[in-house]
Write a protein that holds these residues in place. Structure first.
Motif, PDB file in Angstrom:
ATOM      1  N   ARG A 276      53.449 -80.757  67.095  1.00  0.00           N
ATOM      2  CA  ARG A 276      52.213 -80.944  66.341  1.00  0.00           C
ATOM      3  C   ARG A 276      52.101 -82.376  65.817  1.00  0.00           C
ATOM      4  O   ARG A 276      51.017 -82.943  65.749  1.00  0.00           O
ATOM      5  CB  ARG A 276      52.168 -79.977  65.155  1.00  0.00           C
ATOM      6  CG  ARG A 276      51.835 -78.567  65.555  1.00  0.00           C
ATOM      7  CD  ARG A 276      51.075 -77.810  64.480  1.00  0.00           C
ATOM      8  NE  ARG A 276      51.094 -76.394  64.816  1.00  0.00           N
ATOM      9  CZ  ARG A 276      52.125 -75.597  64.584  1.00  0.00           C
ATOM     10  NH1 ARG A 276      53.192 -76.075  63.977  1.00  0.00           N
ATOM     11  NH2 ARG A 276      52.088 -74.322  64.948  1.00  0.00           N
ATOM     12  N   ALA A 277      53.265 -82.928  65.483  1.00  0.00           N
ATOM     13  CA  ALA A 277      53.264 -84.282  64.922  1.00  0.00           C
ATOM     14  C   ALA A 277      52.958 -85.339  65.973  1.00  0.00           C
ATOM     15  O   ALA A 277      52.678 -86.493  65.644  1.00  0.00           O
ATOM     16  CB  ALA A 277      54.616 -84.568  64.272  1.00  0.00           C
ATOM     17  N   PHE A 278      53.023 -84.945  67.210  1.00  0.00           N
ATOM     18  CA  PHE A 278      52.720 -85.848  68.321  1.00  0.00           C
ATOM     19  C   PHE A 278      51.285 -86.365  68.147  1.00  0.00           C
ATOM     20  O   PHE A 278      50.321 -85.604  68.188  1.00  0.00           O
ATOM     21  CB  PHE A 278      52.851 -85.060  69.621  1.00  0.00           C
ATOM     22  CG  PHE A 278      53.111 -85.911  70.815  1.00  0.00           C
ATOM     23  CD1 PHE A 278      54.410 -86.201  71.213  1.00  0.00           C
ATOM     24  CD2 PHE A 278      52.069 -86.416  71.568  1.00  0.00           C
ATOM     25  CE1 PHE A 278      54.659 -86.977  72.332  1.00  0.00           C
ATOM     26  CE2 PHE A 278      52.312 -87.193  72.690  1.00  0.00           C
ATOM     27  CZ  PHE A 278      53.604 -87.477  73.065  1.00  0.00           C
TER      28      PHE A 278
ATOM     29  N   GLU B  43      54.818 -95.545  73.224  1.00  0.00           N
ATOM     30  CA  GLU B  43      56.250 -95.749  73.115  1.00  0.00           C
ATOM     31  C   GLU B  43      56.830 -95.109  71.853  1.00  0.00           C
ATOM     32  O   GLU B  43      57.771 -94.321  71.920  1.00  0.00           O
ATOM     33  CB  GLU B  43      56.602 -97.239  73.134  1.00  0.00           C
ATOM     34  CG  GLU B  43      58.101 -97.447  73.158  1.00  0.00           C
ATOM     35  CD  GLU B  43      58.507 -98.909  72.967  1.00  0.00           C
ATOM     36  OE1 GLU B  43      57.640 -99.778  73.107  1.00  0.00           O
ATOM     37  OE2 GLU B  43      59.687 -99.157  72.678  1.00  0.00           O
ATOM     38  N   SER B  44      56.265 -95.410  70.707  1.00  0.00           N
ATOM     39  CA  SER B  44      56.847 -94.893  69.475  1.00  0.00           C
ATOM     40  C   SER B  44      56.663 -93.383  69.366  1.00  0.00           C
ATOM     41  O   SER B  44      57.509 -92.674  68.823  1.00  0.00           O
ATOM     42  CB  SER B  44      56.247 -95.599  68.259  1.00  0.00           C
ATOM     43  OG  SER B  44      54.902 -95.224  68.096  1.00  0.00           O
ATOM     44  N   GLU B  45      55.544 -92.875  69.893  1.00  0.00           N
ATOM     45  CA  GLU B  45      55.317 -91.430  69.830  1.00  0.00           C
ATOM     46  C   GLU B  45      56.349 -90.677  70.661  1.00  0.00           C
ATOM     47  O   GLU B  45      56.932 -89.699  70.224  1.00  0.00           O
ATOM     48  CB  GLU B  45      53.896 -91.096  70.313  1.00  0.00           C
ATOM     49  CG  GLU B  45      52.820 -91.381  69.280  1.00  0.00           C
ATOM     50  CD  GLU B  45      53.105 -90.738  67.941  1.00  0.00           C
ATOM     51  OE1 GLU B  45      53.427 -89.537  67.916  1.00  0.00           O
ATOM     52  OE2 GLU B  45      53.027 -91.452  66.914  1.00  0.00           O
ATOM     53  N   ILE B  46      56.556 -91.138  71.874  1.00  0.00           N
ATOM     54  CA  ILE B  46      57.527 -90.471  72.749  1.00  0.00           C
ATOM     55  C   ILE B  46      58.933 -90.617  72.181  1.00  0.00           C
ATOM     56  O   ILE B  46      59.704 -89.658  72.131  1.00  0.00           O
ATOM     57  CB  ILE B  46      57.446 -91.046  74.173  1.00  0.00           C
ATOM     58  CG1 ILE B  46      56.133 -90.618  74.823  1.00  0.00           C
ATOM     59  CG2 ILE B  46      58.638 -90.582  75.007  1.00  0.00           C
ATOM     60  CD1 ILE B  46      55.845 -91.280  76.148  1.00  0.00           C
TER      61      ILE B  46
ATOM     62  N   VAL C 219      56.563 -97.306  80.255  1.00  0.00           N
ATOM     63  CA  VAL C 219      55.711 -97.508  79.093  1.00  0.00           C
ATOM     64  C   VAL C 219      55.485 -98.983  78.805  1.00  0.00           C
ATOM     65  O   VAL C 219      54.390 -99.400  78.459  1.00  0.00           O
ATOM     66  CB  VAL C 219      56.317 -96.819  77.853  1.00  0.00           C
ATOM     67  CG1 VAL C 219      55.513 -97.140  76.612  1.00  0.00           C
ATOM     68  CG2 VAL C 219      56.357 -95.321  78.074  1.00  0.00           C
ATOM     69  N   LYS C 220      56.558 -99.782  78.977  1.00  0.00           N
ATOM     70  CA  LYS C 220      56.433-101.182  78.572  1.00  0.00           C
ATOM     71  C   LYS C 220      56.062-102.116  79.723  1.00  0.00           C
ATOM     72  O   LYS C 220      55.621-103.221  79.500  1.00  0.00           O
ATOM     73  CB  LYS C 220      57.753-101.667  77.962  1.00  0.00           C
ATOM     74  CG  LYS C 220      58.186-100.829  76.781  1.00  0.00           C
ATOM     75  CD  LYS C 220      59.617-101.140  76.404  1.00  0.00           C
ATOM     76  CE  LYS C 220      59.657-102.045  75.189  1.00  0.00           C
ATOM     77  NZ  LYS C 220      61.055-102.183  74.685  1.00  0.00           N
ATOM     78  N   CYS C 221      56.264-101.625  80.952  1.00  0.00           N
ATOM     79  CA  CYS C 221      56.054-102.490  82.105  1.00  0.00           C
ATOM     80  C   CYS C 221      54.577-102.761  82.344  1.00  0.00           C
ATOM     81  O   CYS C 221      54.193-103.737  82.982  1.00  0.00           O
ATOM     82  CB  CYS C 221      56.664-101.877  83.361  1.00  0.00           C
ATOM     83  SG  CYS C 221      58.440-101.608  83.200  1.00  0.00           S
ATOM     84  N   VAL C 222      53.767-101.833  81.823  1.00  0.00           N
ATOM     85  CA  VAL C 222      52.340-101.947  82.074  1.00  0.00           C
ATOM     86  C   VAL C 222      51.721-102.986  81.145  1.00  0.00           C
ATOM     87  O   VAL C 222      52.006-103.003  79.958  1.00  0.00           O
ATOM     88  CB  VAL C 222      51.670-100.579  81.859  1.00  0.00           C
ATOM     89  CG1 VAL C 222      50.170-100.702  81.800  1.00  0.00           C
ATOM     90  CG2 VAL C 222      52.107 -99.634  82.953  1.00  0.00           C
TER      91      VAL C 222
END
Lengths: 218, 218
Positions: A82-84, A91-94, A211-214
Motif C-alpha cells: 500500500r505504501a508503494f 528507484e527509491s520506491e522499489i 532504472v538508472k540507465c534510462v
DNA sequence: CGATAATTTGACCGATTGGTAAACATTACA
DNA sequence: TGTAATGTTTACCAATCGGTCAAATTATCG
C-alpha cells in the motif's frame, strides 16, 4: 450463564482483550508451522498456557481462531504494498519496497509462514480476499509500474511478474529460513544475511529494471 | 506368513513395484497439500484406492512413507542445479537454469509444494540432506558463479543469494499458484503465465547481472 | 494341480482429535 | 456487599488418528 464472545454488553472486557490476544499469539506460533490441518487446539492451548475449553470459550471453533488470525494479520501484511507510491521516483520506491518486505520477513516470519501454509493448501480460507482486495491492490500498483515503464523511467516489463518476484524473493527468507541457514552454513547464517540479501536484491532489481540507465524522461 | 517389504527373496515383486509406486503417487497428492502432520494415512489410502492396512503392508509407518517420498523426489528436484555448467557461458547457463526450474514448477508442482511444506515446518525430516549434499552442491555452483564475476563475465554479486532468488522466483509459481491465479485473474492466469514469467525472469536476471553489458573478458 | 509365499481385508486397539455440559470461580458494578 | 454476568475447569463425548492382528484371498512356481 456464560455467553461466549461479546455477551449482553456489546463491549469487550479487558480480560477478553487480553486473552484473545494471548490466544492469537499462540495460534500464530502453531498454525504458522503446521498449517491449519496439522495444528491442534491442544497445542495452541498449551502454548497459550490455558485449558482447551478456555480457548473455545473465546473462539468457538478451530476455524474461528484461524479466521480471526488471518484477518488480523492480512492488513499488516499488505501494508508495504500500500505504501508503494505512484508519485515517488521508481528507484527509491522499489528500493524501499524491497527493504520493507525483507524487514517483515525478518521481524514477522511467522506471519509470512502462516500465509505460505495457506497458499500451499490452496487458500481454502482466504480465496475471496485474494480475488477481491488483494487483486485490486495489485492491479492498482501494477498500473503505476506500467506508467513508469511507459514514461521510460524503467525498462518495459510485466508489472505483475515483477511484483511476484519481489514477493517471492523476500518472503523466501522467512518461509525457507531453515534452508537458507543450512546452505549458508554457520559462518554466514547470522543476522547479517538479511543485509546481504537486501544488497543483492536491490542491485538485482534496480539494474535488472535498468532504472538508472534510462535518460531522465520528460 | 507375510513379511512386509522385501521378503525372503531380496528382489522386489512386480506387485511391490506397482503398489509402492501407486502409494507414493497418492502420498505426494496428500502430503504436498497438507504437509506431514496435516495428512492422514486414511486420506492417502483413499486416493491410492486401497485399504489402510494394505498401505501399511508396504510402508510400515506414515513416517516411512514420507521418507521414501522425499528420497525419491529429492534427486529429481536438484537435477537442474546439477546441470548448471561451469564451462558454459553465463548467459545461456542462467537462462536455461531459470527455464528448467520454471518448467519443473509447471510440470511438478506437487513436488515443489512437498518441499515447501517441509521447509515451513522447519525441515524436521530433511535437515541432514540440507546441511550435507544440498549445501555441498550449492557451494560448488556458487564457486562457479563467483569465478564468472571475477572474470568480469557478470556483475559482482553474492552467488548464494543469486541462487536463492532463482529458486524462490521460480518455485513461487508452483507453491503460490492459487495466489498467482487470483491476482492475474481469469484472462491472464492461463497456461501462458509460465511463458510470461520466463520472459520476465530472464530479462530481470540477465540485465540485473549485467551479463551482456560487460565487455568480453580475456 | 498343490503348496507355499505374497497380498489384501475387516475388525479392532489405545491415543488423540474437535468440541460440549455443567459445575465452579472470579469479576464488575449497583 | 450482594448478585448477576463473566471467566475457568473437570469430566466427558463421538469421531478420527496411527497402527496391529489374524483370517481370507491371490499370485507364484515346481
Amino acid at each position: 450463564m456464560a455467553i461466549p464472545r461479546a455477551a449482553k454488553t456489546q463491549r469487550r472486557t479487558r480480560i477478553q482483550e487480553e486473552k484473545e490476544e494471548q490466544i492469537l499469539e499462540a495460534a500464530l506460533d502453531v498454525f504458522s508451522v503446521s498449517g491449519f490441518r496439522g495444528s491442534t487446539i491442544d497445542q495452541i492451548a498449551e502454548v497459550a498456557g490455558m485449558s482447551k475449553p478456555n480457548l473455545l470459550y473465546y473462539f468457538r471453533t478451530k476455524e474461528a481462531m484461524h479466521r480471526a488470525l488471518i484477518d488480523r494479520v492480512l492488513d499488516t501484511w499488505l501494508e508495504p504494498l500500500r505504501a508503494f507510491d505512484a508519485d515517488g521516483n521508481p528507484e527509491s520506491e522499489i528500493r524501499s519496497y524491497i527493504r520493507r518486505k525483507l524487514e517483515m520477513a525478518r521481524d514477522f516470519p511467522r506471519e509470512s509462514r502462516l500465509f505460505a501454509n495457506e497458499m500451499l493448501q490452496g487458500a481454502p480460507h482466504v480465496e475471496d480476499e485474494l480475488k477481491g482486495p488483494l487483486k485490486e491492490l495489485v492491479d492498482e500498483k501494477a498500473e503505476v509500474i506500467r506508467s513508469w515503464a511507459k514514461a521510460g523511467k524503467i525498462a518495459k516489463c510485466d508489472p505483475y511478474h515483477l511484483i511476484f518476484s519481489i514477493w517471492s524473493t523476500t518472503q523466501h527468507y522467512a518461509d525457507f529460513d531453515v534452508q537458507v541457514r543450512a546452505v549458508l552454513g554457520q559462518e554466514h547464517a547470522g543476522a547479517g544475511r538479511f543485509e546481504d540479501a537486501a544488497r543483492f536484491l536491490e542491485q538485482l532489481f534496480i539494474d535488472g529494471l535498468k532504472v538508472k540507465c534510462v535518460p531522465n524522461a520528460s
